[in-house]
Design a protein around this motif. Structure first.
Motif, mmCIF file in Angstrom:
data_model
loop_
_atom_site.group_PDB
_atom_site.id
_atom_site.type_symbol
_atom_site.label_atom_id
_atom_site.label_comp_id
_atom_site.label_asym_id
_atom_site.label_seq_id
_atom_site.Cartn_x
_atom_site.Cartn_y
_atom_site.Cartn_z
ATOM 1 N N CYS A 43 1.033 -7.466 -7.450
ATOM 2 C CA CYS A 43 0.564 -7.582 -6.064
ATOM 3 C C CYS A 43 -0.956 -7.444 -6.000
ATOM 4 O O CYS A 43 -1.542 -6.601 -6.688
ATOM 5 N N ARG A 55 6.962 -13.023 -1.423
ATOM 6 C CA ARG A 55 5.540 -12.868 -1.723
ATOM 7 C C ARG A 55 4.775 -13.323 -0.484
ATOM 8 O O ARG A 55 4.972 -14.441 -0.014
ATOM 9 N N VAL A 76 0.979 -10.725 -1.980
ATOM 10 C CA VAL A 76 1.141 -9.277 -1.853
ATOM 11 C C VAL A 76 2.570 -8.956 -1.404
ATOM 12 O O VAL A 76 3.292 -9.813 -0.906
ATOM 13 N N HIS A 77 2.976 -7.688 -1.605
ATOM 14 C CA HIS A 77 4.223 -7.198 -1.024
ATOM 15 C C HIS A 77 4.090 -7.180 0.501
ATOM 16 O O HIS A 77 2.991 -7.051 1.040
#
Length: 316
Positions: A43, A55, A76-77
């Motif tokens: 991430c 994602r 990123v998460h």
């Protein structure tokens, strides 16, 4: 975020930004760090692995989103995207402006929009249309499955709280944990970019043209990547145990424990490398007519004469 280093003000230093022991530049994205994120499937905020989850990317377009997209930023998460919306000055306020030289004065869109995709299918090195000769990494995502938007972070505080409630510790193996530790240090993180090249990113098209990769333009990284691609398990272990670089010592075991199950971008790069790497030619056999007399004991250890046991020689 507790595993992240903090700057002098106490802010967690997110994975994708440039850093040094003396200064952290939250406005500068490092292409070298983006390569490590792509190769190891981490991430861009917390620098930890993705599991079976979407994602997330910030998107600038309005209207229905396509099923696939390409972005110059690493994914990123969801919880990390929601966290960034609470703490990043640019994402926080509709009146925020960017301060870097290239985009100085750019005002944030009134509505910030994030999209969640099922997978990162590939990572490409593209030349900038505005700066000829400058290459940057772009992430290709497929399977758009969710989204959220907001004008102010208050509108997504409930979603953030729900995401925190669902959050679990991600299982990390020892080799990957060591790579993450090195990547999280407050320095350039270049040695982890080198490990990403060794894992197979050295075979990516135009990778050595990417901004910041000038120091890597020699034959050593493709050679090491070839070893980690086609070497035997013992050769890889020997390389890792002999490596002076900490990240090189960790990346060999990481490749072995993956057992061919790599993140999609890295798998594509390694597949490209299959046609670029040749196994070293074996040593010439030892035996009669080579460097062992025909009446000498056979090198295989049988006790018979070489001309009787292995007349064609024994490979070393």
């Amino acid at each position: 975020m507790t595993h992240l280093k903090v700057d002098r003000r106490g802010y967690p230093v997110i994975a994708t930004v440039d850093r040094s022991p003396k200064e952290v530049d939250f406005g500068a994205i490092s292409e070298r760090r983006k390569l490590a994120l792509a190769a190891f499937d981490w991430c861009a905020v917390c620098g930890m692995p993705f599991a079976d989850e979407l994602r997330w990317q910030m998107v600038l377009q309005h209207g229905p989103l396509p099923s696939s997209a390409i972005s110059g930023e690493a994914p990123v998460h969801e919880v990390c995207a929601l966290y960034a919306a609470q703490v990043c000055p640019y994402l926080f306020s509709p009146r925020s402006r960017l301060g870097d030289e290239g985009r100085k004065g750019t005002v944030r869109d009134p509505v910030v929009r994030f999209a969640g995709f099922e997978s990162t299918s590939a990572v490409h090195a593209f030349e900038s249309q505005l700066q000829p000769g400058i290459y940057t990494l772009h992430f290709e995502h497929r399977g758009q499955a969710d989204e959220f938007s907001y004008r102010t972070p208050d509108e997504i505080r409930g979603r953030f709280a729900d995401a925190l409630e669902r959050e679990k510790d991600l299982p990390v193996t020892d080799p990957e944990g060591e790579l993450i530790r090195l990547f999280n240090r407050l320095d350039e993180g270049g040695e982890v970019a080198g490990a990403a090249l060794a894992a197979g990113a050295a075979f990516a098209k135009d990778i050595f043209k990417v901004q910041g990769f000038g120091p890597y333009r020699d034959k050593s990284y493709p050679v090491v990547a070839g070893l980690l691609l086609k070497g035997t398990e013992q050769e890889i272990r020997d390389f890792s145990s002999d490596a002076r670089d900490e990240a090189f010592s960790a990346v060999g075991p990481w490749v072995l424990e993956r057992d061919g199950q790599f993140p999609a971008p890295l798998q594509r790069w390694r597949a490209r490398g299959q046609s670029m790497v040749r196994r070293p030619t074996p040593s010439p056999p030892q035996g009669p007519g080579r460097n062992v007399a025909k009446n000498a004991p056979c090198p295989c250890g049988s006790g018979r004469k070489a001309r009787r046991c292995h007349p064609s020689g024994v490979a070393s």
